[in-house]
Design a protein around this motif. Structure first.
Motif, PDB file in Angstrom:
ATOM      1  N   MET A 123      15.973  38.828  52.171  1.00 17.37           N
ATOM      2  CA  MET A 123      15.400  39.336  53.418  1.00 17.37           C
ATOM      3  C   MET A 123      13.930  38.963  53.524  1.00 17.37           C
ATOM      4  SD  MET A 123      17.230  43.104  53.590  1.00 17.37           S
ATOM      5  CE  MET A 123      16.192  43.610  54.963  1.00 17.37           C
ATOM      6  N   LEU A 124      13.204  39.108  52.401  1.00 11.07           N
ATOM      7  CA  LEU A 124      11.787  38.730  52.399  1.00 11.07           C
ATOM      8  C   LEU A 124      11.644  37.233  52.630  1.00 11.07           C
ATOM      9  CD1 LEU A 124       8.860  39.591  51.985  1.00 11.07           C
ATOM     10  CD2 LEU A 124       9.170  39.244  49.530  1.00 11.07           C
ATOM     11  N   GLY A 125      12.535  36.443  52.007  1.00  9.26           N
ATOM     12  CA  GLY A 125      12.498  35.002  52.228  1.00  9.26           C
ATOM     13  C   GLY A 125      12.763  34.645  53.680  1.00  9.26           C
ATOM     14  N   GLY A 126      13.689  35.370  54.312  1.00  5.77           N
ATOM     15  CA  GLY A 126      13.967  35.143  55.732  1.00  5.77           C
ATOM     16  C   GLY A 126      12.766  35.466  56.596  1.00  5.77           C
ATOM     17  N   LEU A 127      12.055  36.547  56.239  1.00  5.44           N
ATOM     18  CA  LEU A 127      10.857  36.922  56.997  1.00  5.44           C
ATOM     19  C   LEU A 127       9.778  35.845  56.879  1.00  5.44           C
ATOM     20  CD1 LEU A 127       9.429  39.147  58.651  1.00  5.44           C
ATOM     21  CD2 LEU A 127       8.607  40.082  56.472  1.00  5.44           C
ATOM     22  N   ILE A 128       9.592  35.350  55.649  1.00  2.00           N
ATOM     23  CA  ILE A 128       8.590  34.299  55.437  1.00  2.00           C
ATOM     24  C   ILE A 128       8.973  33.026  56.190  1.00  2.00           C
ATOM     25  CG2 ILE A 128       7.573  32.783  53.692  1.00  2.00           C
ATOM     26  CD1 ILE A 128       7.841  35.099  51.700  1.00  2.00           C
ATOM     27  N   ALA A 129      10.264  32.680  56.120  1.00  2.00           N
ATOM     28  CA  ALA A 129      10.718  31.475  56.820  1.00  2.00           C
ATOM     29  C   ALA A 129      10.528  31.601  58.326  1.00  2.00           C
ATOM     30  CB  ALA A 129      12.195  31.228  56.491  1.00  2.00           C
ATOM     31  N   PHE A 130      10.786  32.809  58.863  1.00  2.00           N
ATOM     32  CA  PHE A 130      10.633  33.012  60.300  1.00  2.00           C
ATOM     33  C   PHE A 130       9.190  32.776  60.732  1.00  2.00           C
ATOM     34  CE2 PHE A 130       9.360  36.021  63.643  1.00  2.00           C
ATOM     35  CZ  PHE A 130      10.141  35.548  64.701  1.00  2.00           C
ATOM     36  N   TRP A 131       8.246  33.442  60.037  1.00  2.00           N
ATOM     37  CA  TRP A 131       6.853  33.309  60.453  1.00  2.00           C
ATOM     38  C   TRP A 131       6.298  31.916  60.148  1.00  2.00           C
ATOM     39  CZ3 TRP A 131       5.103  36.125  63.999  1.00  2.00           C
ATOM     40  CH2 TRP A 131       5.505  37.453  64.140  1.00  2.00           C
ATOM     41  N   ALA A 132       6.794  31.295  59.076  1.00  2.00           N
ATOM     42  CA  ALA A 132       6.366  29.926  58.795  1.00  2.00           C
ATOM     43  C   ALA A 132       6.827  28.993  59.913  1.00  2.00           C
ATOM     44  CB  ALA A 132       6.924  29.461  57.451  1.00  2.00           C
ATOM     45  N   GLY A 133       8.069  29.214  60.373  1.00  2.00           N
ATOM     46  CA  GLY A 133       8.576  28.388  61.473  1.00  2.00           C
ATOM     47  C   GLY A 133       7.800  28.604  62.752  1.00  2.00           C
ATOM     48  N   VAL A 134       7.550  29.879  63.085  1.00  2.00           N
ATOM     49  CA  VAL A 134       6.806  30.191  64.315  1.00  2.00           C
ATOM     50  C   VAL A 134       5.384  29.642  64.228  1.00  2.00           C
ATOM     51  CG1 VAL A 134       5.829  32.071  65.683  1.00  2.00           C
ATOM     52  CG2 VAL A 134       8.180  32.220  64.862  1.00  2.00           C
ATOM     53  N   GLY A 135       4.726  29.841  63.078  1.00  2.00           N
ATOM     54  CA  GLY A 135       3.346  29.368  62.924  1.00  2.00           C
ATOM     55  C   GLY A 135       3.239  27.860  63.032  1.00  2.00           C
ATOM     56  N   ASN A 136       4.149  27.153  62.380  1.00  2.00           N
ATOM     57  CA  ASN A 136       4.105  25.692  62.437  1.00  2.00           C
ATOM     58  C   ASN A 136       4.468  25.168  63.823  1.00  2.00           C
ATOM     59  OD1 ASN A 136       3.559  24.294  59.686  1.00  2.00           O
ATOM     60  ND2 ASN A 136       4.869  26.034  59.170  1.00  2.00           N
ATOM     61  N   LEU A 137       5.356  25.881  64.525  1.00  2.00           N
ATOM     62  CA  LEU A 137       5.683  25.472  65.888  1.00  2.00           C
ATOM     63  C   LEU A 137       4.461  25.582  66.793  1.00  2.00           C
ATOM     64  CD1 LEU A 137       7.698  24.659  68.081  1.00  2.00           C
ATOM     65  CD2 LEU A 137       8.278  27.097  68.341  1.00  2.00           C
ATOM     66  N   ILE A 138       3.758  26.708  66.667  1.00  2.00           N
ATOM     67  CA  ILE A 138       2.543  26.893  67.479  1.00  2.00           C
ATOM     68  C   ILE A 138       1.507  25.828  67.124  1.00  2.00           C
ATOM     69  CG2 ILE A 138       0.607  28.451  67.914  1.00  2.00           C
ATOM     70  CD1 ILE A 138       2.538  30.781  67.495  1.00  2.00           C
ATOM     71  N   TYR A 139       1.356  25.568  65.823  1.00  2.00           N
ATOM     72  CA  TYR A 139       0.389  24.559  65.383  1.00  2.00           C
ATOM     73  C   TYR A 139       0.749  23.181  65.942  1.00  2.00           C
ATOM     74  CZ  TYR A 139      -2.262  21.512  62.250  1.00  2.00           C
ATOM     75  OH  TYR A 139      -3.110  20.551  61.751  1.00  2.00           O
ATOM     76  N   THR A 140       2.030  22.846  65.923  1.00  2.00           N
ATOM     77  CA  THR A 140       2.472  21.537  66.430  1.00  2.00           C
ATOM     78  C   THR A 140       2.239  21.421  67.931  1.00  2.00           C
ATOM     79  OG1 THR A 140       4.160  21.418  64.698  1.00  2.00           O
ATOM     80  CG2 THR A 140       4.441  19.973  66.604  1.00  2.00           C
ATOM     81  N   LEU A 141       2.550  22.489  68.671  1.00  2.00           N
ATOM     82  CA  LEU A 141       2.344  22.472  70.119  1.00  2.00           C
ATOM     83  C   LEU A 141       0.868  22.326  70.469  1.00  2.00           C
ATOM     84  CD1 LEU A 141       4.865  25.265  71.214  1.00  2.00           C
ATOM     85  CD2 LEU A 141       5.111  22.782  71.494  1.00  2.00           C
ATOM     86  N   LEU A 142       0.016  23.045  69.735  1.00  2.00           N
ATOM     87  CA  LEU A 142      -1.420  22.932  69.992  1.00  2.00           C
ATOM     88  C   LEU A 142      -1.924  21.535  69.637  1.00  2.00           C
ATOM     89  CD1 LEU A 142      -2.708  26.374  68.649  1.00  2.00           C
ATOM     90  CD2 LEU A 142      -2.538  25.643  71.034  1.00  2.00           C
ATOM     91  N   ALA A 143      -1.435  20.973  68.518  1.00  2.78           N
ATOM     92  CA  ALA A 143      -1.876  19.629  68.114  1.00  2.78           C
ATOM     93  C   ALA A 143      -1.460  18.586  69.131  1.00  2.78           C
ATOM     94  CB  ALA A 143      -1.293  19.295  66.734  1.00  2.78           C
ATOM     95  N   SER A 144      -0.289  18.776  69.753  1.00  4.94           N
ATOM     96  CA  SER A 144       0.166  17.820  70.758  1.00  4.94           C
ATOM     97  C   SER A 144      -0.699  17.847  72.007  1.00  4.94           C
ATOM     98  CB  SER A 144       1.632  18.115  71.135  1.00  4.94           C
ATOM     99  OG  SER A 144       1.734  19.393  71.766  1.00  4.94           O
TER     100      SER A 144
END
Length: 525
Positions: A123-144
């Motif tokens: 469950m903790l791994g799922g939480l980390i994966a979720f926020w890592a995915g959301v954070g990297n998505l936001i970072y990618t969108l901003l970089a674009s």
């Protein structure tokens, strides 16, 4: 056979073998089998709950088996229900079979019964994966769009971020304490400072401040904000005003935000720490529904109906057979017993310890551990016509101080307190009626066993009880498995069981159960 000091686990098995031989020889020399044959009363066992400490109970049941003491009724709850099902379900006589029960305790592991903490790692791994995915998505969108986060020392930044996250995880409830101290000191209020709490609060806040300053420095927030003020003064003022407004209006948005977080955090949570699947599979592989129902020993499994809050009782015997037994309370049987086609499921429900395991869905209703209503099921044993009851419990009567570190410890301790209060209340009621029978018997020149008190529509008899319990509460929490403690608990349970069986042997030689008994009308005042 006084209870001696606990022996090392490596010696417990050999010690148990020797004591079984000695106990059998003593019973043989005292003619115990002839006493059992001539004893007219009905004997019951009341098996309490206690989680992994139930190995003590298995040792006591082994003593009953070795004594070849007939058992007419077993009233059980929680882990006691599992032990009772194994004891009665592996025998086709009134003498139960504890060998399988003891062997199962010696081979059981946390994973076999569904106590698997790694699920929370996932469950903790799922939480980390979720926020890592959301954070990297936001970072990618901003970089674009041309907005990139440039860090001068990314290793230092991410290390500090990790430390800050760990501090928030472990010390989130300590962080505000230093602010509380400062407020009280500024207000001139007397305050007794908790040193350990204050030290952890200062340490945690220091780490958070260091991370924040390093992050601001890495992102060059101050120079960029100054440039923003020079280029867009009105925009900067608006941002500052918005931040100030949020701080001043927090009393209005904190409650809705808390409600939202409550709903969000409930999504991955379940009704219990662990599901019933593994435990149910473990029991179904080791218990035969057919043999359990065919056993001549009447077994009652208590459970708590979570929708009504009432205790319910499942039995391996039909209501008609139970009502036909001598001394049985037909009203209790009709109103409190619930019939089910899944008797092993009833055992799972009876042992579904709150917080630890999810409630069990049975017959369209949710059931949990019977210890919530009747941990020491003395009352159902008496209502089914027991004349003698052996109370087998894993805690001493005095209890002991417990270490409470997590909400799980607190929750299980609260259940233990509730169970103990139920036990004390039942024992007090039984003792009061026993004293009344003793006084009436003395007045009429009879034995207490020959008295039956009629109180309105109810009838009460003298019930002799023997408590099989350790001198001190067994070590370990309800969910802590340890082979070393299991072996020791089995030996201790056997020792105390033999002691109380010998006490009963002395009592059985002189006890008088006369049927029909002498009825005495009792008036309420």
């Amino acid at each position: 056979m006084e209870q001696s000091r606990p022996v090392p686990a490596d010696d417990a098995s050999e010690q148990l073998k020797r004591e079984r031989v000695e106990f059998g020889a003593r019973l043989e020399s005292e003619g115990a089998r002839e006493v059992w044959k001539s004893f007219p009363g009905r004997i019951a066992l009341a098996l309490s709950g206690g989680g992994t400490r139930g190995a003590y109970q298995a040792g006591a049941l082994l003593a009953f088996q070795d004594a070849e003491l007939p058992t007419h009724i077993i009233a059980a709850t929680s882990i006691g229900s599992i032990n009772a099902a194994g004891y009665a379900g592996n025998s086709d006589t009134l003498v139960g079979n504890a060998e399988a029960v003891v062997n199962h305790w010696l081979g059981v592991t946390p994973t076999l019964v569904g106590i698997e903490w790694t699920r929370y790692g996932w469950m903790l791994g799922g939480l980390i994966a979720f926020w890592a995915g959301v954070g990297n998505l936001i970072y990618t969108l901003l970089a674009s769009e041309g907005y990139a986060l440039s860090l001068h020392n990314p290793k230092q930044t991410w290390t500090l971020l990790g430390m800050a996250g760990l501090v928030m995880l472990l010390l989130y409830d300590y962080l505000p304490y230093v602010i509380y101290i400062v407020r009280n000191l500024l207000a001139g209020k007397a305050l007794k400072i908790q040193r350990r709490r204050a030290a952890l609060s200062i340490l945690g806040n220091a780490i958070m401040v260091v991370f924040l300053l390093a992050l601001l420095d890495e992102m060059e927030v101050v120079p960029r904000f100054r440039a923003l003020v020079r280029l867009y003064p009105a925009y900067a003022v608006a941002v500052g005003a918005l931040v100030g407004l949020l701080l001043m209006s927090r009393r209005y948005w904190r409650v809705p935000l808390s409600g939202f977080m409550h709903k969000l955090l409930r999504l991955p949570l379940r009704p219990g720490l662990f599901p019933n699947y593994e435990r149910a599979r473990f029991l179904r592989e080791r218990l035969s529904e057919e043999k359990l129902r065919a056993s001549p020993i009447h077994v009652i499994f208590s459970a708590a109906d979570l929708q009504t809050g009432n205790p319910v009782f499942f039995s391996n015997t039909s209501k008609e057979k139970l009502e036909a037994e001598r001394g049985a309370d037909a009203e209790f049987i009709e109103s409190m017993l619930v019939e089910t086609t899944d008797l092993v499921g009833a055992v799972v429900a009876s042992s579904a310890l709150p917080l630890a395991f999810e409630p069990m869905l049975l017959n369209g209703r949710l059931y949990a551990d019977g210890g919530l209503c009747a941990n020491q099921p003395l009352r159902p044993a008496v209502r089914l016509g027991a004349d003698v009851v052996f109370l087998i419990m894993m805690d001493s009567v005095a209890g002991k101080k417990k270490t409470l570190k997590t909400f799980v410890d607190v929750g299980l301790s609260a259940v233990d307190i509730l169970m103990r209060q139920t036990l004390v209340n039942d024992m007090r009621i039984a003792a009061n009626f026993n004293v009344t029978c003793e006084r009436a018997a003395e007045k009429n020149g009879l034995h207490p066993e020959e008295i039956e008190i009629v109180l309105g529509a109810r009838r009460y008899r003298y019930v002799k009880s023997f408590a099989v319990c350790p001198e001190e509460s067994l070590p370990g929490a309800a969910l802590d498995f340890s082979l070393e403690r299991t072996r020791e608990a089995i030996l201790l349970g056997y020792r105390e069981g033999t002691k109380q069986i010998l006490n009963f042997l002395a009592y059985a030689r002189t006890a008088r159960f006369s049927y029909p008994r002498h009825e005495l009308e009792w008036e309420l005042h």
